[in-house]
Design a protein around this motif. Structure first.
Motif, PDB file in Angstrom:
ATOM      1  N   ALA A   1       0.834  -1.202   0.000  1.00  0.00           N
ATOM      2  CA  ALA A   1       0.000   0.000   0.000  1.00  0.00           C
ATOM      3  C   ALA A   1       0.870   1.253   0.000  1.00  0.00           C
ATOM      4  O   ALA A   1       0.558   2.230  -0.700  1.00  0.00           O
ATOM      5  N   ARG A   2       1.961   1.238   0.768  1.00  0.00           N
ATOM      6  CA  ARG A   2       2.882   2.394   0.762  1.00  0.00           C
ATOM      7  C   ARG A   2       3.574   2.520  -0.591  1.00  0.00           C
ATOM      8  O   ARG A   2       3.838   3.621  -1.060  1.00  0.00           O
ATOM      9  N   MET A   3       3.902   1.394  -1.198  1.00  0.00           N
ATOM     10  CA  MET A   3       4.525   1.445  -2.525  1.00  0.00           C
ATOM     11  C   MET A   3       3.553   2.018  -3.564  1.00  0.00           C
ATOM     12  O   MET A   3       3.972   2.677  -4.525  1.00  0.00           O
ATOM     13  N   ILE A   4       2.261   1.801  -3.350  1.00  0.00           N
ATOM     14  CA  ILE A   4       1.256   2.284  -4.299  1.00  0.00           C
ATOM     15  C   ILE A   4       0.973   3.765  -4.091  1.00  0.00           C
ATOM     16  O   ILE A   4       0.950   4.559  -5.040  1.00  0.00           O
ATOM     17  N   SER A   5       0.742   4.166  -2.820  1.00  0.00           N
ATOM     18  CA  SER A   5       0.249   5.525  -2.568  1.00  0.00           C
ATOM     19  C   SER A   5       1.214   6.422  -1.818  1.00  0.00           C
ATOM     20  O   SER A   5       0.910   7.581  -1.559  1.00  0.00           O
ATOM     21  N   GLY A   6       2.389   5.916  -1.427  1.00  0.00           N
ATOM     22  CA  GLY A   6       3.338   6.750  -0.703  1.00  0.00           C
ATOM     23  C   GLY A   6       3.046   6.745   0.786  1.00  0.00           C
ATOM     24  O   GLY A   6       2.541   5.763   1.345  1.00  0.00           O
ATOM     25  N   ASP A   7       3.358   7.863   1.457  1.00  0.00           N
ATOM     26  CA  ASP A   7       3.222   7.921   2.916  1.00  0.00           C
ATOM     27  C   ASP A   7       1.770   7.825   3.380  1.00  0.00           C
ATOM     28  O   ASP A   7       1.489   7.315   4.460  1.00  0.00           O
ATOM     29  N   LYS A   8       0.864   8.340   2.573  1.00  0.00           N
ATOM     30  CA  LYS A   8      -0.542   8.353   2.980  1.00  0.00           C
ATOM     31  C   LYS A   8      -1.227   7.060   2.548  1.00  0.00           C
ATOM     32  O   LYS A   8      -1.716   6.935   1.425  1.00  0.00           O
ATOM     33  N   VAL A   9      -1.249   6.116   3.465  1.00  0.00           N
ATOM     34  CA  VAL A   9      -1.891   4.837   3.179  1.00  0.00           C
ATOM     35  C   VAL A   9      -3.392   4.986   3.426  1.00  0.00           C
ATOM     36  O   VAL A   9      -3.823   5.366   4.519  1.00  0.00           O
ATOM     37  N   THR A  10      -4.192   4.700   2.415  1.00  0.00           N
ATOM     38  CA  THR A  10      -5.648   4.828   2.500  1.00  0.00           C
ATOM     39  C   THR A  10      -6.292   3.453   2.445  1.00  0.00           C
ATOM     40  O   THR A  10      -5.639   2.443   2.118  1.00  0.00           O
ATOM     41  N   ASP A  11      -7.565   3.437   2.766  1.00  0.00           N
ATOM     42  CA  ASP A  11      -8.297   2.165   2.667  1.00  0.00           C
ATOM     43  C   ASP A  11      -8.276   1.646   1.241  1.00  0.00           C
ATOM     44  O   ASP A  11      -8.197   0.424   1.010  1.00  0.00           O
ATOM     45  N   LEU A  12      -8.307   2.590   0.291  1.00  0.00           N
ATOM     46  CA  LEU A  12      -8.295   2.182  -1.112  1.00  0.00           C
ATOM     47  C   LEU A  12      -6.957   1.545  -1.483  1.00  0.00           C
ATOM     48  O   LEU A  12      -6.922   0.505  -2.158  1.00  0.00           O
ATOM     49  N   SER A  13      -5.860   2.172  -1.037  1.00  0.00           N
ATOM     50  CA  SER A  13      -4.543   1.603  -1.368  1.00  0.00           C
ATOM     51  C   SER A  13      -4.348   0.262  -0.677  1.00  0.00           C
ATOM     52  O   SER A  13      -3.733  -0.653  -1.230  1.00  0.00           O
ATOM     53  N   LEU A  14      -4.899   0.127   0.527  1.00  0.00           N
ATOM     54  CA  LEU A  14      -4.805  -1.164   1.210  1.00  0.00           C
ATOM     55  C   LEU A  14      -5.589  -2.233   0.454  1.00  0.00           C
ATOM     56  O   LEU A  14      -5.130  -3.380   0.301  1.00  0.00           O
ATOM     57  N   ALA A  15      -6.781  -1.829  -0.022  1.00  0.00           N
ATOM     58  CA  ALA A  15      -7.595  -2.773  -0.794  1.00  0.00           C
ATOM     59  C   ALA A  15      -6.901  -3.156  -2.089  1.00  0.00           C
ATOM     60  O   ALA A  15      -6.908  -4.330  -2.496  1.00  0.00           O
ATOM     61  N   ASN A  16      -6.284  -2.148  -2.740  1.00  0.00           N
ATOM     62  CA  ASN A  16      -5.551  -2.431  -3.988  1.00  0.00           C
ATOM     63  C   ASN A  16      -4.379  -3.383  -3.731  1.00  0.00           C
ATOM     64  O   ASN A  16      -4.119  -4.287  -4.534  1.00  0.00           O
ATOM     65  N   ALA A  17      -3.679  -3.148  -2.629  1.00  0.00           N
ATOM     66  CA  ALA A  17      -2.529  -3.998  -2.296  1.00  0.00           C
ATOM     67  C   ALA A  17      -2.971  -5.433  -2.062  1.00  0.00           C
ATOM     68  O   ALA A  17      -2.359  -6.389  -2.549  1.00  0.00           O
TER      69      ALA A  17
END
Length: 556
Positions: free
Chosen positions: A531-547
């Motif tokens: 999720a951090r690799m996808i969205s950077g420092d701001k980990v969101t529910d969406l980035s977690l779901a994507n991960a």
């Protein structure tokens, strides 16, 4: 495979212990976290050249351990041949001191870095970040093709003939050098032989002459000593002084008479008798030597003249008498070769022609093996590149037969067309960084089944690649890892998602010191990192779901 790596005091890593598994091992982390230190540590444990700068600041030494399990049979045989035991597992150790010194061990026993390199060459290979650019150099293409072709037998047969051909050619060239040079050398050799023959040197002559000179120079002293010894034993010619032999003789009979009366004196009588006869014999020998001492006054001059001649010969040729005699024999052998060169030239010419015919035939056999291999390799490459989101790629082989050389007669270059309708061109002119990365991975994929090395490390193979292409690279690495252990350092979540074992390398600061730590990740940890690799420092529910979705799809 590489099962475990332990690191102490290497750069910013104070202490780390990493467990690797079969399949695809992915190492992720921020830029500068210490991923390159892992590669440096592995390079060091494999016996490669390293620097004391690798030692952590303030530490006396860096230490690295690597455990390999289920090592290939050919590596196990080499380990046993080198005297380190026949085991299925292998433990390597490398120590690097801050003063630049270091040591290596194999299975706990001391070893040189060279031996470690030879053994580990069959264990692990590293594909670095910049290795893809080597594809732009046509000089590397032939080695890649040979690696795929597995043409070692054909190459060895060709190379043996080629070396014999080169040797014959050199010998022939030496004989057929310019006639002027040939005559000059003949005259030079003839003069050298005549000069040494005229000196009539013999082995050991110089030492014998120097010994004789010493005797002559001290002749009077020698005569005085001989005369004094003879007189002491035999007395003087006037008879006024009795010698020791006469004195012994005068008492021999008296002691013998006493021994007849007292048998215990018999041994003493025998000893006295022996002394008497020994003195007489020695006196006779001394007399003979005195009679034989005849010194020619001119002999010393003759010796000095001969020694001077030998000295001049040694000065001229810079060699001892024995070496001069050897030199003369070699010169005569060379001269004979020149004088019989006509016959020898004919023999060498015939041999060269026959060797050329055989070498040319072996070169053609090697060429055909390479061309056949390219057809198969090209098919696999095209399939791999299409899978890696490079559809329509067309690769051709630019091949020319040139003069015979150490690697054969083939001049080879891979040409590629990345877009339909374009003529194939050299890789350096049309391939981008991302394309080169995928082309190199395609090569590695094609070579995977040919390679006996069980562990392959890819250091940022995804350079210049993102999106769908990155996901395809992850899939290809996963496929490769089904037959080889693969370690991959990546910044791309699409690749990291395919990991069988994901490790996080992160840098922390404590008490104004930098520390790098390496942690294995469970599923939740992987989701957080991706999720951090996808969205950077701001980990969101969406980035977690994507991960999470990336991981689930990659494992499906």
């Amino acid at each position: 495979m590489l099962a475990e790596l332990k690191i102490e005091n290497v750069a910013v890593i104070e202490k780390a212990e990493v467990q690797f598994t079969p399949g695809l091992n992915v190492l992720t982390g921020e830029t500068g976290a210490g991923k390159s230190i892992m590669i440096d540590s592995i390079n060091a444990i494999l016996g490669n050249r390293t620097s004391r700068d690798l030692v952590r600041s303030g530490a006396p030494k860096a230490r690295i351990w690597a455990t390999f399990e289920s090592i290939p049979a050919h590596v196990r045989e080499q380990v046993e041949k080198c005297g380190y035991g026949a085991q299925d597992d292998l433990l390597l150790y490398r120590e690097i001191s801050a003063d630049g010194k270091g040591s290596c061990r194999i299975n706990g026993m001391p070893a040189t870095a060279g031996v470690v390199r030879d053994i580990s060459a069959g264990l692990l290979t590293i594909h670095g970040q910049h290795d893809s650019t080597s594809l732009t150099n046509p000089a590397t293409h032939l080695a890649l093709l040979d690696q795929y072709a597995q043409d070692g037998t054909e190459y060895a047969a060709y190379h043996a003939l080629y070396r014999a051909l080169v040797t014959a050619k050199r010998a022939l060239d030496a004989l057929t050098s310019s006639e002027e040079e040939k005559q000059r050398r003949i005259a030079e050799l003839s003069e050298e032989i005549d000069t040494i023959d005229a000196a009539a040197l013999t082995a050991g002559e110089e030492e014998r002459l120097m010994e004789r000179r010493k005797v002559i120079m001290h002749a009077q002293g020698i005569l005085d000593g001989l005369t004094a010894a003879h007189q002491a034993l035999s007395g003087d010619d006037s008879g006024e002084m009795m010698g020791a032999a006469d004195l012994l003789g005068s008492v021999v009979n008296e002691l013998a008479e006493s021994a007849r009366l007292d048998e215990s004196l018999a041994p003493l009588s025998e000893r006295l008798s022996d002394l008497y006869y020994g003195a007489r014999e020695l006196a006779t020998d001394l007399a003979d030597r005195l009679d034989g001492y005849d010194f020619d006054p001119g002999e010393l001059d003759q010796i000095e003249e001969r020694l001077d001649q030998i000295y001049r010969m040694k000065q001229r040729y810079g060699a001892s008498v024995e070496e001069l005699l050897t030199r003369r024999d070699k010169a005569a052998e060379e001269l004979e070769g020149y004088q019989s060169s006509g016959k020898r030239i004919a023999e060498l010419t015939q041999r060269k022609q026959e060797l050329y015919r055989q070498t040319k035939a072996a070169a053609e056999t090697l060429t055909q093996a390479r061309l056949k291999a390219f057809t198969s390799m090209n098919r696999q490459m095209r399939e791999a590149l299409e899978f890696l989101n490079m559809p329509g790629v067309r690769m051709v082989l630019r091949h020319q037969r040139g003069p015979l050389a150490s690697a054969g007669q083939d001049n080879i270059e891979f040409l590629i067309s990345t877009n339909p309708g374009e003529e194939p061109k050299p890789l350096a002119k049309i391939a981008s960084g991302g394309e080169l990365s995928r082309i190199m991975l395609a090569f590695k994929s094609a070579l995977a089944d040919k390679d006996a090395i069980s562990t392959v490390i890819y250091d940022e193979i995804d350079t210049g690649v993102s999106g769908l292409a990155a996901g395809r690279i992850g899939q290809k690495l996963k496929q490769t890892a089904s037959g080889h252990q693969v370690l991959c350092i990546t910044h791309t979540p699409q690749i990291a998602a395919f990991a069988d074992n994901q490790l996080l390398i992160e840098k922390k600061v404590r008490d104004n010191r930098t520390f790098t730590e390496i942690h294995p990740l469970d599923l939740d940890g992987r989701v957080q990192v991706l999720a951090r690799m996808i969205s950077g420092d701001k980990v969101t529910d969406l980035s977690l779901a994507n991960a999470r979705e990336l991981i689930e799809k990659s494992q499906g």
